[in-house]
Scaffold this motif. Structure first.
Motif, PDB file in Angstrom:
ATOM      1  N   ASP A   2       0.826  -1.199   0.000  1.00  0.00           N
ATOM      2  CA  ASP A   2       0.000   0.000   0.000  1.00  0.00           C
ATOM      3  C   ASP A   2       0.857   1.245   0.000  1.00  0.00           C
ATOM      4  N   SER A  60     -11.384  10.452  10.840  1.00  0.00           N
ATOM      5  CA  SER A  60     -10.933   9.548   9.778  1.00  0.00           C
ATOM      6  C   SER A  60     -12.009   9.421   8.713  1.00  0.00           C
ATOM      7  N   GLU A  61     -11.613   8.846   7.588  1.00  0.00           N
ATOM      8  CA  GLU A  61     -12.565   8.571   6.506  1.00  0.00           C
ATOM      9  C   GLU A  61     -11.947   7.550   5.562  1.00  0.00           C
ATOM     10  N   LEU A  62     -12.801   6.689   5.026  1.00  0.00           N
ATOM     11  CA  LEU A  62     -12.412   5.708   4.020  1.00  0.00           C
ATOM     12  C   LEU A  62     -13.192   6.038   2.757  1.00  0.00           C
ATOM     13  N   GLU A  78      -8.316   3.175  -3.132  1.00  0.00           N
ATOM     14  CA  GLU A  78      -9.092   3.258  -1.907  1.00  0.00           C
ATOM     15  C   GLU A  78      -8.170   3.919  -0.892  1.00  0.00           C
ATOM     16  N   SER A  80      -7.587   5.388   3.015  1.00  0.00           N
ATOM     17  CA  SER A  80      -7.955   5.440   4.423  1.00  0.00           C
ATOM     18  C   SER A  80      -7.149   6.579   5.031  1.00  0.00           C
ATOM     19  N   SER A  82      -6.574   9.383   8.231  1.00  0.00           N
ATOM     20  CA  SER A  82      -6.808   9.686   9.645  1.00  0.00           C
ATOM     21  C   SER A  82      -6.124  10.998   9.986  1.00  0.00           C
ATOM     22  N   CYS A  93      -2.368   8.921   5.526  1.00  0.00           N
ATOM     23  CA  CYS A  93      -3.207   8.242   4.535  1.00  0.00           C
ATOM     24  C   CYS A  93      -2.546   6.974   4.013  1.00  0.00           C
ATOM     25  N   CYS A  95      -3.050   4.219   0.919  1.00  0.00           N
ATOM     26  CA  CYS A  95      -3.659   4.196  -0.406  1.00  0.00           C
ATOM     27  C   CYS A  95      -3.447   2.827  -1.026  1.00  0.00           C
TER      28      CYS A  95
END
Length: 169
Positions: A2, A60-62, A78, A80, A82, A93, A95
């Motif tokens: 990632d 946070s967000e996904l 995608e 993620s 925080s 992040c 990715c």
């Protein structure tokens, strides 16, 4: 595998890992001179600023988006993200390249459309069942049986079969 990057509250990259460099084709120095708005192909600066504000507020967000490589090609990711309230605030992040998954999803949707087209164009009645319970059917079967689809779906097919003895014939 990632990608990883850290951005400041203004959306500027301040650190990236080698995996994200490989994903994008940029060097670490090149990436650290860019902002997330330079890499995200779907969001304009206003949407990016709104997302950053939301991540700061919620922690946070996904989400999924598309990023732009150095050569201009796009790839699905995608992310993620925080928020850390350190050094003036920053977003950490991760990715993941989800291009392969998106290709499989598209192939499945196309296959479903072909199946549905063939099923609906045939004059033969077709019902798909799981252990005798109708889970899918085509328009021809609805015409042949004279039922509405909702009267067939979810029902045991044996309930729909009318025996000659039951009609007094």
């Amino acid at each position: 595998q990632d990608g990883f990057w850290v951005i400041d509250a203004g959306g500027r990259l301040i650190n990236v890992n080698d995996a994200y460099c490989r994903m994008t084709g940029y060097t670490r120095d090149e990436l650290e001179n860019l902002g997330i708005a330079d890499l995200d192909a779907l969001e304009d600066i206003t949407v990016t600023e709104e997302r950053i504000a939301r991540i700061i507020k919620n922690g946070s967000e996904l989400f999924e988006t598309r990023h732009r490589r150095k050569d201009g090609s796009l790839f699905d990711v995608e992310v993620s993200a925080s928020y850390l309230d350190q050094h003036g605030g920053m977003l950490v992040c991760f990715c993941r390249d989800i291009s392969g998954r998106k290709e499989v999803e598209l192939a499945c949707r196309e296959s479903e459309m072909r199946y549905r087209l063939l099923s609906d164009l045939t004059m033969e009645g077709i019902v798909i069942h799981k252990m005798g319970i109708a889970v899918d059917l085509n328009a021809a079967l609805v015409r042949i049986l004279g039922y509405e689809p909702q009267e067939i779906l979810g029902k045991n097919l044996l309930e729909l079969i009318v025996h000659e003895d039951d009609q007094g014939i």
